[in-house]
Design an enzyme around this catalytic site. Sequence first.
Site, PDB file in Angstrom:
ATOM      1  CG  ASP A 197    -110.102  -0.356   0.995  1.00 34.85           C
ATOM      2  OD1 ASP A 197    -109.712   0.814   1.188  1.00 34.85           O
ATOM      3  OD2 ASP A 197    -110.807  -0.680   0.038  1.00 34.85           O
ATOM      4  CG  HIS A 198    -106.867   4.064   3.588  1.00 43.57           C
ATOM      5  ND1 HIS A 198    -106.208   3.689   2.450  1.00 43.57           N
ATOM      6  CD2 HIS A 198    -107.376   5.299   3.345  1.00 43.57           C
ATOM      7  CE1 HIS A 198    -106.306   4.651   1.556  1.00 43.57           C
ATOM      8  NE2 HIS A 198    -107.007   5.635   2.058  1.00 43.57           N
ATOM      9  CE  LYS A 202    -110.885   7.885   4.384  1.00 43.24           C
ATOM     10  NZ  LYS A 202    -109.986   8.610   5.282  1.00 43.24           N
ATOM     11  CD  GLU A 236    -106.540  10.346  -4.821  1.00 48.39           C
ATOM     12  OE1 GLU A 236    -105.830  10.142  -3.821  1.00 48.39           O
ATOM     13  OE2 GLU A 236    -106.417   9.717  -5.885  1.00 48.39           O
ATOM     14  CG  HIS A 260    -110.031   2.778  -2.234  1.00 50.66           C
ATOM     15  ND1 HIS A 260    -109.701   1.998  -1.147  1.00 50.66           N
ATOM     16  CD2 HIS A 260    -108.912   3.497  -2.513  1.00 50.66           C
ATOM     17  CE1 HIS A 260    -108.457   2.241  -0.791  1.00 50.66           C
ATOM     18  NE2 HIS A 260    -107.958   3.145  -1.603  1.00 50.66           N
ATOM     19  CE  LYS A 360    -103.160   9.118  -7.926  1.00 52.85           C
ATOM     20  NZ  LYS A 360    -103.393   9.524  -6.526  1.00 52.85           N
TER      21      LYS A 360
END
Length: 509
Positions: A197-198, A202, A236, A260, A360
């Site tokens: 999970d990118h 961070k 986003e 996330h 979004k």
Amino acid sequence: MAALISPSPAAPAGTPPAPPCSFVIFGASGDLTSRLLTPALYHLMREGLLDPGFEILGVDRVEHDDASFRKALGEALHTLGARNGIDEAAWDRLAAGIRYLQGDFADPETYRRLAGHLAQRAEAGGQANAVFYLAVAPRFFAPIAAALSSAGLLTENDKGFRRLVVEKPFGTDLASARELNARLLAAASETQIYRIDHYLGKETVQNIMAFRFGNGIFEPLWNRDHIEHVQITAAETVGVERRGRFYDATGALRDMVPNHLFQLLAMTAMEAPNSFAADAVRTEKTKVIEALHNLSPEEVPRMVVRGEYDAGTVLGKPRAAYRQEPDVAPDSRTETYVALKATIDNWRWSGVPFYLRTGKSLAVRRTEIAIQFKRAPAVLFREAVDGPTPNLLVIRIQPDEGISLRFAAKVPGREMRLGHVEMDFRYAEYFQAEPQTGYETLIYDCLTGDPTLFQRADNIETGWAEVQPILDHWAAHPEAPQLYAAGSDGPACADELLARDGYKWLPLT
């Protein structure tokens, strides 16, 4: 998310390079490889954290040889890094180890050729370390894992490790997540599987634990006695872009919440682990998600709202309505925005609402965690022109990584007038930290065998178990999401969700 190619800071003194390894990327011709994985590996090479024996081996059906694949990755990297420049020596070191194997994922011959290549490397270098990165569509996850296992490519021995990296989405509901985990675990052990999970790569996300548990002035206040509510936002500006077919079958809830947003919630609310060992941290995070109040069918409409973006203007440019996007059904009922109220049924957080929102085509791109503390008693300020406002701590995840703290102060003048001021810490300014893709830490941890920032099977399934009642209710009541203008803060129903409790979302603009 655009990859960031900037001069990377040197690795901290004493940080060892990862061991030599073949980094095998299935789906190597895809966007993920060129936009995120290659820049991340370039940064690691520039920082001296990759062994000279490191190899990138791309596997895909697209026609390439070693030279053309190397050229394609190089051109993409230089395009992304045009503004800040590329360290050509670092790129040359990385490029020297780039190889390509053309083959079909369903063809056993592909895996026999892959096994032969890795065997040759093992004979030449005396090590057989390999990471298999599945940068492919979710339908290929289990078949590729099974094929690797059948070919003996996931068998570990004293000559090297074998690890499997799986991108999200990890299923589309609880049943499919359980099935995927079962099939992956039939091919490899849990210790070999790295579910990525990118968001967790961070720096600011990792700093949540350092901030909470490394500062004696904050952890004693981190509970229901002092905190009024928490807001977690992942906004986003992008629409669905070229992912209409995928997104229309997925939606904002599946795409963002069980992975996330729940990960951010868990790191915010978890108890202090016994150590920073992987299982200790992941166990405490799982406890938080397990303690979330399970929504009943009657509670879902009151606790969860959804929206869909209509035509509007985002960052000064016109944006078509979601239903007019390519590969989106004209009568789609897929949500592009979701907000929900969550409560945690444990001693620390009983009675504290956590509000989560993601969407979004919103006004700004921003991911943050906002902790609002309880208001100070106003008895001293009965005669003041303005009373005290609640203290607010905001942890900014992206794009402007940092932490701000709002507190009350007297406005200069003859009257007792209170205003609020902010102490603002920015990573880039204080540490001269350069932005990266978010994958650097995760790839390095996978290469060195540290699974702390990756999700276990139980983490995945617990998250899906919490959102399954929402999915079931929506399936039984297929109402259209509320429309919101592209470029706005989201639908009105999201504001009403907080207004019922007497709160407001922090504005996005």
